[in-house]
Design an enzyme around this catalytic site. Structure first.
Site, short mmCIF file in Angstrom:
data_model
loop_
_atom_site.label_atom_id
_atom_site.label_comp_id
_atom_site.label_asym_id
_atom_site.label_seq_id
_atom_site.Cartn_x
_atom_site.Cartn_y
_atom_site.Cartn_z
CD GLU A 1 -3.04 -1.06 2.23
OE1 GLU A 1 -4.00 -1.83 2.15
OE2 GLU A 1 -2.85 -0.31 3.22
CG ASP B 1 -3.46 8.63 7.94
OD1 ASP B 1 -3.35 7.41 8.12
OD2 ASP B 1 -3.76 9.13 6.84
CE1 TYR C 1 -6.71 -1.35 7.25
CE2 TYR C 1 -5.53 -0.67 5.28
CZ TYR C 1 -5.61 -0.76 6.65
OH TYR C 1 -4.60 -0.26 7.44
#
Lengths: 402, 267
Positions: free
Chosen positions: B49, B60, B174
């Site tokens: 990735e 994040d 995911y």
């Protein structure tokens, strides 16, 4: 307006091509839960009654409309009326929305509220209602804004809130929003995120607008009583755009009322150092959960904005404003730091009212427009907040020390 | 057959769990990204990735935020990322590359993105802030170009969501192992173990697990449950803490440790 009645956003939170819900999967269920809870609350007379009670007895609503006669006469044209949101408890319109969301948070059983803040007004309003309702409160604020708005930081701490400085990115409002989103993703089970403006993912732009629309709703009743009729134009400053949506929304369906949003031209639109995505026709993009006009570079990176007022220092704008611009129902203009400061001083000296620097942008445009119109025209300006918090900035600009 | 599907089928035949490391393109600088991709393959990566840096990476944690900031400071952008993938493809035609990032840089690139990405050799695209319902056309464009649109599921996802991401996505799912940002907190392994079989059954795709996997022990625990282990922040830290000249070696060594732990316990 051709499309009456106005009924945006659609069920998925879109205003035409704008708005929507662009968030990581972790938040999708939380937003669905919030949308459902808000829809139920909106229909519940007990919720509305509590909201209205606190607006009246805690905030001090309705806020008056004041005819700025002396300033209007000096400008020599249209009559300027001020919607006095500066007289609200906590000193700005922000508290209207915070009360609505805090009551909703309590209904949803969330004991912890978080918020982002730029100028500190929304942070103070959130800390205030958190104290009022007995909730834990954490406010995220860019470290650059903390420096600019020290008094509001202290105010939040007095009210029992934890103020977390945000050091990432440009250290201003957009970065505080990122950090608040991160907190919410991590603590979604017990935390309610009180967003302060008409941005963010659905249902926030709609919900914040609805809570703030008390401003325009009051104006529609007050203007005929105070001025004999509805205004020719309604003028409000636009950062994220909550005070503007609040006063515009009840007027969208009223023909003949010109809606004017005033963005921050900062050092001047031509310098690139501004916060005026609508006026400059910035590219449309996705930030903070919605699609809207966004100040960005050719690679889609969000660029740093500039405005003398921290509350307008934001690269995007609420999606409903983007829609109102495209549809032509509202017009968007920008005034510079210097013009806003001149209007700030004018209102201090000629009307005895110290306006917030954000609101001074709306005043500055009214001061430009009024002399071009005849004396029987009526301009209604949303005086969204008071300027006590801006003493530091203004003295600095005047070359003095506070 | 897509490179991603092929990779998972081969691993399944060998009864092995996939290892998916993440790095941000352009971190610490654009010149080192290609050597780092090689180092990841060397360390045992099955799929990579590759983060597309963004100014406002809302999902994040601090580690990947810093990587993004360094990359942007060094002038990395989506065109630069595609150029790196193109160069990587001239020497490696096997390892799938999944771009991971945020919607705005992709939209700013324009409507040629899917075609250009496919031509560069990109195999999948995971856009953190594009839930399936907001990217119907974008996902269709990726599929037409032969790229797998990859979607997230989270511990908070309700069951209806499984069908929605199954319909919109391909390649793999995911699964975010915790409610939080990348690199944060503690993973509830019992909860992950409970959710994964159900998700795999309902989406009919391999399920990778990421967020919060930091070492061989946590990777091994996930490897017995999931089809792939995704590890990101910990690799970025390895790059951050190495002298530039040693970064590739340290990344390979770190990943080998993870690889060994995963293979040890593979189902």
């Amino acid at each position: 307006m051709s499309e009456l009645p106005y009924n945006l956003p659609d069920r998925s939170g879109h205003f035409g091509r704008f708005g929507g819900s662009f968030v990581a999967e972790t938040l999708v269920p939380a937003l669905a839960e919030l949308t459902a809870a808000y829809a139920a609350a909106k229909q519940d007379p007990a919720f509305r009654a509590e909201f209205e009670y606190d607006l009246e007895h805690y905030v001090g609503r309705p806020s008056p409309i004041y005819h700025a006669k002396r300033w209007s006469a000096l400008l020599g044209g249209a009559q300027i009326y001020l919607k006095r949101e500066d007289l609200n408890h906590t000193g700005a319109h922000k508290v209207n929305n915070c009360i609505g969301q805090a009551i909703l948070a309590r209904r949803m059983g969330k004991p912890r509220v978080i918020a982002e803040t730029g100028a500190g007004q929304h942070g103070v309003a959130t800390a205030t209602v958190a104290a009022r309702y007995g909730m834990e409160c954490v406010v995220y604020m860019g470290s650059e804004d903390i420096r600019r708005q020290a008094a509001n930081v202290y105010r939040m701490k007095l009210l029992g809130a934890t103020v977390v400085p945000v050091e990432s990115g440009s250290k201003t409002l957009k970065d505080a929003l990122n950090e608040a989103m991160r907190d919410w993703v991590s603590n979604v089970a017990n935390t309610f995120y009180i967003i302060g403006t008409v941005a963010g993912p659905h249902p926030y732009p709609m919900m914040v607008r609805d809570f703030q629309s008390v401003i325009g709703t009051e104006c529609r009743t007050q203007m005929p009583a105070v001025a004999g009729r509805q205004p020719d134009a309604v003028i409000a400053c636009v950062g994220g755009g909550s005070n503007a949506m609040g006063i515009f929304y009840p007027y969208i369906d009223v023909p003949g009322v010109h809606l004017i949003g005033v963005e921050a031209a900062g050092h001047g639109l031509e310098t690139g150092r501004h916060a005026a995505p609508l006026t400059t026709n910035s590219p449309v993009g996705v930030l903070h959960g919605n699609r809207t006009y966004l100040m960005q570079d050719e690679h889609g990176q969000i660029i740093e904005t500039h405005s003398i007022s921290a509350g307008l220092d934001y690269p995007g704008v609420g999606p409903e404003h983007a829609w109102l611009k495209d549809s032509g129902r509202a017009e968007y203009v920008a005034v510079t730091d210097e013009e806003a400061l001149a209007a700030f001083h004018a209102l201090c000296r000629f009307e005895g009212i110290i306006p917030a620097l954000e609101s001074a942008h709306a005043l500055a445009y009214a001061a430009k427009l009024a002399p071009t119109l005849s004396r029987d025209k009526l301009l209604l300006v949303n005086l969204s907040g008071r300027g006590d918090k801006d003493m530091h900035t203004v003295t600095e600009q005047s070359g003095m020390v506070f | 057959m897509s490179r991603i599907r092929k990779t998972f089928e081969q691993l399944k035949a060998q009864n092995r769990c996939a290892l998916i490391p993440f790095i941000t393109a352009g971190d610490p600088d654009g010149e080192l990204t290609l050597p780092l991709l090689r180092a990841l393959v060397e360390g045992g990566a099955d799929i990579i990735e590759l983060g597309v840096p963004f100014s406002d990476p809302m999902a994040d944690g601090p580690t990947i935020q810093r990587a993004s900031e360094r990359a942007l400071k060094n002038g990395m952008n989506l065109r630069g990322v595609l150029a790196i993938v193109r160069r990587f493809r001239t020497e490696d035609t096997v390892t799938p590359i999944v771009l991971m990032g945020y919607a705005n840089p992709l939209e700013a690139y324009g409507s040629d993105f899917a075609i250009d990405a496919a031509a560069a050799g990109v195999d999948g695209v995971l856009t953190v802030d594009y839930p399936p319902e907001e990217c119907v056309e974008f996902a269709a464009g990726l599929r037409r170009a032969g790229i797998d649109p990859i979607f997230l599921l989270a511990p908070t996802s309700i069951e209806r969501r499984f069908g929605e991401v199954a319909a919109a996505g391909s390649g793999y799912i995911y699964y975010v192992s915790l409610t939080g940002v990348t690199g944060a907190g503690q993973v509830d392994y019992a909860e992950v173990a409970r959710r994964i079989p159900e998700i795999r059954r309902k989406v009919g795709m391999p399920v990778g697990v990421g967020f919060g996997i930091r070492d061989a022990a946590s990777a091994a625990k996930i490897a017995v449950i999931a089809d792939a282990v995704v590890i990101g922040s910990r690799i970025i830290e390895e790059i951050e803490n190495s002298p530039r000249a040693e970064a590739t070696l340290r990344v390979t060594a770190f990943l080998r440790g993870i690889r060994a732990a995963i293979d040890e316990v593979s189902r």
